[in-house]
Design an enzyme around this catalytic site. Structure first.
Site, PDB file in Angstrom:
ATOM      1  N   TYR A   1       0.821  -1.211   0.000  1.00  0.00           N
ATOM      2  CA  TYR A   1       0.000   0.000   0.000  1.00  0.00           C
ATOM      3  C   TYR A   1       0.857   1.265   0.000  1.00  0.00           C
ATOM      4  O   TYR A   1       0.333   2.365   0.071  1.00  0.00           O
ATOM      5  CB  TYR A   1      -0.913   0.033   1.231  1.00  0.00           C
TER       6      TYR A   1
ATOM      7  N   LYS B   1       3.808 -14.097   5.869  1.00  0.00           N
ATOM      8  CA  LYS B   1       3.989 -15.174   4.889  1.00  0.00           C
ATOM      9  C   LYS B   1       5.495 -15.288   4.680  1.00  0.00           C
ATOM     10  O   LYS B   1       6.017 -15.169   3.563  1.00  0.00           O
ATOM     11  CB  LYS B   1       3.238 -14.790   3.597  1.00  0.00           C
TER      12      LYS B   1
ATOM     13  N   ASP C   1      -2.416 -17.557   5.659  1.00  0.00           N
ATOM     14  CA  ASP C   1      -3.479 -18.450   5.170  1.00  0.00           C
ATOM     15  C   ASP C   1      -3.968 -19.377   6.280  1.00  0.00           C
ATOM     16  O   ASP C   1      -5.171 -19.600   6.446  1.00  0.00           O
ATOM     17  CB  ASP C   1      -3.030 -19.247   3.923  1.00  0.00           C
TER      18      ASP C   1
ATOM     19  N   ASP D   1      -5.678  -5.445   6.197  1.00  0.00           N
ATOM     20  CA  ASP D   1      -6.875  -4.953   5.520  1.00  0.00           C
ATOM     21  C   ASP D   1      -7.854  -6.109   5.297  1.00  0.00           C
ATOM     22  O   ASP D   1      -9.049  -6.025   5.610  1.00  0.00           O
ATOM     23  CB  ASP D   1      -6.449  -4.344   4.176  1.00  0.00           C
TER      24      ASP D   1
END
Ligand code: NAD
Length: 359
Positions: free
Chosen positions: A124, A190, A223, A247
């Site tokens: 972002y 991740k 995940d 987000d």
């Protein structure tokens, strides 16, 4: 002494929601001096600027604001007021509690998590190179020199995650945990795939955790976190994430507690803090006295805590929870069906909360 607070009605359903919230905040007995300032589509039409200097100056002066949602037209017009606000004031921590109150229809009634989202870095950050542009070609050329091939028809977005940014957001998560009697912080990443961005975030998170041995710490791959949140939500408490995952998981959290009408938020920096709901301006309901003010009222609860008015914050939260639990004087979205004729309006919901506080 009265707290001076910048009050931004916003646009769409914003002004109705802000008015309902102002009334319940005042009913706590805490004294406020509101500095009402404009932002959003309406003031853009009048003045050609969705975020006038006077509004920014006010927040810089008062250091605390509460804001109704503001519309960001798609494709044309202006940049998001929220993005501008976060950038101008370096509001780096977005705090979003997601708690399932009794009386709300949800498959996840045990949910009581707090999402702490980094607000300034990651994908972002706005470092983007359009497909076909000269800059894009330059970046691909450099990458080629460094041994990475990117197809020549690719758009490119860069994901910066710094030690500075990671340290302060994880620190903010631990600070929130301590101040609100929370037991655990989970860092989300991740790192198995993005070793140098998410890997750095995780490494810094572990270092920050060592500074706070009294709070439990763990990490999860994003995940896996999503899977576990919807199977064992009760195992999670404060969750700290880089911008993009934050987000997405925020909306997951809002869904788990019964919808956007219930999800509050606060954007906090070193110099200022701005409190607002997670949802947008819901323009189709503008002026109808229909939408649920709970999310903004609970943002007001967060603001009261920020102002160190904890007793008033607890009283207001308890009153909101009680009105929701009783389920009578609630807005359409909290009724068994959306066309339930017994649903009350935004303003009547505020009346019910005030009545509950005075009971
Ligand atoms: P939205 O959140 O405004 O509305 C989506 C739907 O969610 C609504 O149609 C309604 O069904 C429901 N909803 C939202 N708030 C509700 C409430 N308080 N009570 C009951 N139901 C509620 O999302 P959108 O339609 O994608 O966005 C509308 C505008 O808001 C866009 O211009 C967007 O950019 C802007 N936006 C602003 C903010 C902000 O100011 N913080 C945040 C998100 C979106």
């Amino acid at each position: 002494m009265a707290h001076e607070v910048t009050l931004i009605p916003g646009d769409g359903t914003g002004p109705e929601l802000v008015e309902a919230t102002r009334r319940v905040l005042e009913a706590t007995g805490v004294q406020f001096e509101w500095d009402v300032q404009e932002a959003g589509e309406d003031v853009y039409r009048e003045q050609g600027n969705p975020f006038p200097d006077a509004t920014l100056d006010s927040i810089k002066r008062t250091t605390v604001g509460i804001k109704g949602p503001t519309t960001t037209p798609v494709g044309s017009g202006f940049r998001s007021v929220n993005v501008l606000l976060r950038k101008e004031l370096d509001l780096y921590a977005c705090i979003r509690p997601c708690k399932a109150y009794a009386g709300v229809r949800t498959r996840y009634p045990e949910t009581d998590i707090v999402i702490v989202r980094e607000n300034t870095e990651d994908l972002y950050a706005g470092i983007e190179f359009e497909r076909g542009s000269a800059e894009n070609a330059q970046v691909r050329e450099l990458l080629e020199e460094l041994g990475s091939h990117v197809r020549d028809d690719a758009g490119i977005s860069i994901k910066p995650i710094s030690v500075f940014g990671s340290d302060r957001i994880v620190e903010a998560a631990f600070k929130y945990a301590k101040e609100n009697d929370r037991r655990k912080v989970t860092a989300v990443h991740k790192a198995n795939i993005m070793k140098f961005s998410d890997g750095l975030f995780l490494e810094v998170a572990r270092q920050v955790a060592e500074r706070h041995p009294e709070i439990e710490f763990e990490d999860r791959i994003v995940d896996n976190l999503c899977n576990q949140l919807v199977s064992r939500p009760e195992e999670y408490d404060v969750i700290v994430l880089p911008n993009l995952y934050g987000d997405i998981v925020s909306d997951l959290g809002a869904g788990m507690i019964g919808g956007l009408g219930l999800a509050p938020g606060g954007n906090i920096g070193t110099e200022a803090a701005m409190f607002e709901a997670t949802h947008g301006s819901a323009p189709k309901y503008k002026g109808q006295n229909k939408v649920n003010p709970t999310a903004l009222m609970l943002s007001g609860v967060l603001m009261l805590k920020h102002l160190d008015e904890r007793e008033a914050a607890d009283r207001l939260e308890t009153a909101i929870a009680e009105v929701i639990r009783k389920g009578e004087k609630v807005t359409y979205d909290l009724k068994p069906t959306r066309d339930d004729p017994t649903a009350v309006g935004t303003s009547e919901f505020a009346d019910a909360v005030i009545e509950e506080m005075n009971a």
